[in-house]
Design an enzyme around this catalytic site. Structure first.
Site, PDB file in Angstrom:
ATOM      1  CG  ASP A  30      -9.706  -5.067  -3.939  1.00  0.00           C
ATOM      2  OD1 ASP A  30      -8.850  -4.924  -3.068  1.00  0.00           O
ATOM      3  OD2 ASP A  30     -10.225  -6.177  -4.203  1.00  0.00           O
ATOM      4  CB  ILE A  31     -10.622  -8.249  -8.647  1.00  0.00           C
ATOM      5  CG1 ILE A  31      -9.443  -8.784  -7.871  1.00  0.00           C
ATOM      6  CG2 ILE A  31     -10.331  -7.941 -10.085  1.00  0.00           C
ATOM      7  CD1 ILE A  31      -9.082 -10.196  -8.275  1.00  0.00           C
ATOM      8  CD  GLN A  92       0.801  -7.262   3.715  1.00  0.00           C
ATOM      9  OE1 GLN A  92       1.354  -7.202   4.815  1.00  0.00           O
ATOM     10  NE2 GLN A  92       1.347  -6.782   2.614  1.00  0.00           N
ATOM     11  CG  HIS A  98      -2.223  -3.669  -0.881  1.00  0.00           C
ATOM     12  ND1 HIS A  98      -1.356  -4.710  -0.617  1.00  0.00           N
ATOM     13  CD2 HIS A  98      -3.399  -4.014  -0.310  1.00  0.00           C
ATOM     14  CE1 HIS A  98      -1.989  -5.645   0.076  1.00  0.00           C
ATOM     15  NE2 HIS A  98      -3.240  -5.247   0.277  1.00  0.00           N
ATOM     16  CG  HIS A 100      -7.312  -1.968   1.100  1.00  0.00           C
ATOM     17  ND1 HIS A 100      -7.942  -2.913   0.318  1.00  0.00           N
ATOM     18  CD2 HIS A 100      -6.314  -2.635   1.734  1.00  0.00           C
ATOM     19  CE1 HIS A 100      -7.350  -4.088   0.493  1.00  0.00           C
ATOM     20  NE2 HIS A 100      -6.366  -3.947   1.341  1.00  0.00           N
TER      21      HIS A 100
END
Ligand code: 5GP
Ligand code: ZN
Length: 138
Positions: A30-31, A92, A98, A100
């Site tokens: 994750d960025i 979301q 996705h 996490h």
């Protein structure tokens, strides 16, 4: 799905820090990591959320997540939160399913997302809700 950012990552149009890939699944960092190692596991076939994703893709995501949290042991986590948000109402943001995987690293503070308060609910109401959901299961 022109605008889907995760579809663009799958196509290689946007870079990512990949940790795992198979024929159905891609996983990458994750960025905006909540913790070191915060990883997103996504199906390659676009689906918005848990309502939409097909069973085989969901199973593949779960199997991949197991592999990845095994590997996350190299980060010395005290636990890994597996979190998945469905719908704008629960925040979301990226509308491509996705999961996490958010490790809590040894010696680091608790993750904010894992600290909800436990309050005893009304048992009659809980049962009523359980019955309502159960009777809607197909
Ligand atoms: P959501 O709130 O939808 O469950 O979380 C979406 C996640 O996707 C966020 O944690 C956000 O940091 C991450 N994200 C959004 N855009 C990108 C991107 O372009 N690359 C990566 N690696 N992560 C992204
Ligand atoms: Zn997509």
């Amino acid at each position: 799905m022109e605008e889907c950012i995760f579809c663009k990552i799958i196509k290689g149009e946007i870079p990512c820090f990949k940790v795992y890939e198979d024929e159905r699944v891609l996983a990458f960092e994750d960025i905006n990591p909540v913790s070191t190692g915060h990883t997103l596991v996504i199906p390659k076939r676009h689906a918005k959320d848990l309502w939409e994703i097909q069973g085989e893709d969901l199973a593949a995501v779960q199997l991949a997540s197991k592999k990845i949290i095994q590997a996350m042991r190299v980060l010395d986590p005290t636990g890994v939160a597996c979190v998945q948000l469905n719908g704008r109402g629960v925040n979301q943001v990226v509308m491509h399913y996705h999961l996490h995987l958010i490790p809590r690293i040894s010696g680091k503070p608790p993750l904010p997302i894992t600290g909800w308060e436990l309050r005893q609910g009304d048992l009659k109401e809980i049962k009523k809700t359980a019955d309502k959901i159960a009777s809607a299961i197909k």
